[in-house]
Design a protein around this motif. Sequence first.
Motif, PDB file in Angstrom:
ATOM      1  N   TYR A  58       2.557  -6.034  -8.262  1.00 28.94           N
ATOM      2  CA  TYR A  58       1.177  -5.898  -8.542  1.00 28.94           C
ATOM      3  C   TYR A  58       0.878  -4.306  -8.886  1.00 28.94           C
ATOM      4  O   TYR A  58       1.167  -3.644  -8.136  1.00 28.94           O
ATOM      5  N   THR A  59      -0.087  -4.585  -9.889  1.00 28.24           N
ATOM      6  CA  THR A  59      -0.965  -3.283 -10.421  1.00 28.24           C
ATOM      7  C   THR A  59      -2.209  -3.549 -10.730  1.00 28.24           C
ATOM      8  O   THR A  59      -2.780  -4.689 -10.644  1.00 28.24           O
ATOM      9  N   PRO A  60      -2.982  -2.707 -10.834  1.00 23.75           N
ATOM     10  CA  PRO A  60      -4.482  -2.837 -11.345  1.00 23.75           C
ATOM     11  C   PRO A  60      -4.555  -3.861 -12.483  1.00 23.75           C
ATOM     12  O   PRO A  60      -5.760  -4.345 -12.857  1.00 23.75           O
ATOM     13  N   VAL A  61      -3.387  -3.943 -13.214  1.00 25.12           N
ATOM     14  CA  VAL A  61      -3.526  -4.751 -14.549  1.00 25.12           C
ATOM     15  C   VAL A  61      -3.090  -6.392 -14.113  1.00 25.12           C
ATOM     16  O   VAL A  61      -3.714  -7.397 -14.788  1.00 25.12           O
ATOM     17  N   THR A  62      -1.879  -6.307 -13.667  1.00 24.18           N
ATOM     18  CA  THR A  62      -1.470  -7.777 -13.259  1.00 24.18           C
ATOM     19  C   THR A  62      -2.274  -8.337 -11.857  1.00 24.18           C
ATOM     20  O   THR A  62      -2.460  -9.426 -11.860  1.00 24.18           O
ATOM     21  N   ALA A  63      -2.928  -7.528 -11.149  1.00 20.88           N
ATOM     22  CA  ALA A  63      -3.672  -8.260  -9.939  1.00 20.88           C
ATOM     23  C   ALA A  63      -4.726  -7.581  -9.542  1.00 20.88           C
ATOM     24  O   ALA A  63      -5.169  -6.843  -8.616  1.00 20.88           O
ATOM     25  N   PRO A  64      -5.663  -7.211 -10.659  1.00 14.23           N
ATOM     26  CA  PRO A  64      -6.891  -6.480 -10.559  1.00 14.23           C
ATOM     27  C   PRO A  64      -8.035  -6.955  -9.156  1.00 14.23           C
ATOM     28  O   PRO A  64      -8.711  -6.262  -8.901  1.00 14.23           O
ATOM     29  N   GLY A  65      -7.891  -8.533  -9.023  1.00 16.37           N
ATOM     30  CA  GLY A  65      -8.734  -9.046  -7.939  1.00 16.37           C
ATOM     31  C   GLY A  65      -8.285  -8.987  -6.701  1.00 16.37           C
ATOM     32  O   GLY A  65      -8.839  -9.112  -5.676  1.00 16.37           O
ATOM     33  N   TYR A  66      -6.984  -8.620  -6.430  1.00 17.94           N
ATOM     34  CA  TYR A  66      -6.260  -8.623  -5.255  1.00 17.94           C
ATOM     35  C   TYR A  66      -5.622  -7.067  -4.532  1.00 17.94           C
ATOM     36  O   TYR A  66      -5.919  -6.762  -3.516  1.00 17.94           O
ATOM     37  N   LEU A  67      -4.968  -6.490  -5.637  1.00 23.44           N
ATOM     38  CA  LEU A  67      -4.513  -5.029  -5.312  1.00 23.44           C
ATOM     39  C   LEU A  67      -5.644  -4.161  -4.493  1.00 23.44           C
ATOM     40  O   LEU A  67      -5.297  -3.415  -3.469  1.00 23.44           O
ATOM     41  N   PRO A  68      -6.831  -4.000  -5.119  1.00 22.22           N
ATOM     42  CA  PRO A  68      -7.644  -2.868  -4.558  1.00 22.22           C
ATOM     43  C   PRO A  68      -7.909  -3.117  -3.093  1.00 22.22           C
ATOM     44  O   PRO A  68      -7.978  -2.207  -2.226  1.00 22.22           O
ATOM     45  N   GLY A  69      -8.089  -4.392  -2.630  1.00 24.13           N
ATOM     46  CA  GLY A  69      -8.489  -4.688  -1.274  1.00 24.13           C
ATOM     47  C   GLY A  69      -7.389  -4.256  -0.463  1.00 24.13           C
ATOM     48  O   GLY A  69      -7.587  -3.865   0.572  1.00 24.13           O
TER      49      GLY A  69
ATOM     50  N   ALA B 117       0.775  -1.059  -0.091  1.00 25.12           N
ATOM     51  CA  ALA B 117       0.098   0.057  -0.056  1.00 25.12           C
ATOM     52  C   ALA B 117       0.716   1.268   0.142  1.00 25.12           C
ATOM     53  O   ALA B 117       0.662   2.307  -0.780  1.00 25.12           O
ATOM     54  N   MET B 118       1.920   1.247   1.111  1.00 25.42           N
ATOM     55  CA  MET B 118       2.931   2.284   0.863  1.00 25.42           C
ATOM     56  C   MET B 118       3.716   2.640  -0.488  1.00 25.42           C
ATOM     57  O   MET B 118       3.769   3.987  -0.943  1.00 25.42           O
ATOM     58  N   LEU B 119       3.913   1.400  -1.063  1.00 27.80           N
ATOM     59  CA  LEU B 119       4.672   1.551  -2.575  1.00 27.80           C
ATOM     60  C   LEU B 119       3.894   2.369  -3.464  1.00 27.80           C
ATOM     61  O   LEU B 119       4.444   3.319  -3.859  1.00 27.80           O
ATOM     62  N   HIS B 120       2.549   2.001  -3.511  1.00 25.67           N
ATOM     63  CA  HIS B 120       1.354   2.597  -4.439  1.00 25.67           C
ATOM     64  C   HIS B 120       1.372   4.091  -3.889  1.00 25.67           C
ATOM     65  O   HIS B 120       1.320   4.994  -4.883  1.00 25.67           O
ATOM     66  N   GLY B 121       1.131   4.340  -2.739  1.00 27.14           N
ATOM     67  CA  GLY B 121       0.919   5.501  -2.231  1.00 27.14           C
ATOM     68  C   GLY B 121       2.271   6.372  -2.675  1.00 27.14           C
ATOM     69  O   GLY B 121       1.880   7.702  -2.772  1.00 27.14           O
ATOM     70  N   LEU B 122       3.327   6.010  -2.252  1.00 27.79           N
ATOM     71  CA  LEU B 122       4.588   6.949  -2.449  1.00 27.79           C
ATOM     72  C   LEU B 122       4.688   7.133  -3.796  1.00 27.79           C
ATOM     73  O   LEU B 122       4.978   8.154  -4.060  1.00 27.79           O
TER      74      LEU B 122
END
Length: 474
Positions: free
Chosen positions: A407-418, A108-113
């Motif tokens: 993990y990105t919205p493309v590689t893990a669309p069912g996992y990452l958002p949660g 989460a922090m990697l994506h937020g940063l």
Amino acid sequence: MPPSSPKSLRIAVLADSDTRWKWGALTADRIAPDPSMETASRGGAQVGRTLDGFLLRGRATPTARQLDEVGVRADSLREVTAVEFLRAMAETSYDIVVLALVGGGVQAMLHGLARVWDGLEKGSGPEQGSGPEKGPESRKRPVVVTGYVGVVYEKLADGLLLRHGADLVLANSRQDAERFRAVYEGVGADASAVTEVALPFLGGTAYEGEHTPYTVVFAVQPSVPDNRRDRTYLLERLVRHARLHPEREVLLKLRSRPGEHTTHIEELPYQKLVQRLDPPANFRLVYGNMGQVLDHTDLLVTISSTAALESLHRRIPTVVLTDLGVREVLGNHHFVGSGCLASWDQLDAGHRPVPDEEWVARQGVVAGGTSRTESGGGTYGHAFDAARERITKLLASPELPPLTPYYTPVTAPGYLPGILARHHLGPDGTPLPGAPAADREPGPVRQIVRRAARGAYRHGVQRVAPVIRRMGEL
């Protein structure tokens, strides 16, 4: 050209428990470039270090007592939400950021940063709020570091892929480094971030012989084993050992007091279980820094605690118990081949384990020297050299590439958002509407509500949940 003015190397550590704060802060000290190296890279200016600590608000946020027991100091230390931390990273310029979190928190922090620092090198990032003066045109993102607190014996692929995207993913031993690279390469992810180091809290005086009295220490773990029967069994055997050897001092080394949390939830504290027994006078409970306890230890006993590695590093006789089996769920399978596996029956009879030197060396312990302050002459003294050199090069680079997690919205669309939503972040790393303290500091009422909610959560975990589980087994 005159040398540049003195500047301080600024490091931020974000941790979500007492043990991760200990690992993160000590790691930051170990991997920070040597002042002499930094002096050369910064035009001859003398360089100091500033460490700012951030404690992620949650069930395991350490108490003041736990922080004091860890004994690691920072120039500043405050409790934050994920969104508050990201805001601090946008407002303040740092050189190194250490993420000492569970895998989901790191991701989460990697994506937020990545969102916070987007375009920073182009001068479009936010102005610095404090610290050394730098204009946005000269500011670049910090070097991001993450890793593991201790032995990695479960969820290897899951935890590693959640940590992918940091500039350095630290492996605590040669064995871990090989496993980490194999996982990344196996999914087609860049494995270059994997950097071999060692556990940062190893050290202390090497064991030189028996103390008076001979001292046996059982180092407990909050979540292993996870049921009353097995915990009661271990406690009864420890008390029995004390009765069989009245000349010995037998200590139960505890991680936290009732009501406190550490890295893992402890639903059945040993403090409460021992109340039903009648231990002898040479049996007692102890808290405090593990290193200080090991100073007086002649035999360290555990199921699979990282304390075993600390003990082995100091050449203290160490036993990993087999009474409950050698099983992945217990984590003691990690010690297969170590020469340390034994049972209470064997210990009662006077068994002293002899560790396998080759196995131990692969774990990054007992590798030439044990002193915390050792700067050379032994393998452990140089265990962090590669990380320091790598960070020095990254700091000297004119710019750093964007953070790119696997993990990105493309590689893990069912996992990452949660995962991101648990930290109140959207799929693109931006704070979700209504994220706590996204736009203001918490007032007195909100602080009281937070403390009450945390207390209710801990009460539910320690009192209500076990009762519900027992009822379900009827």
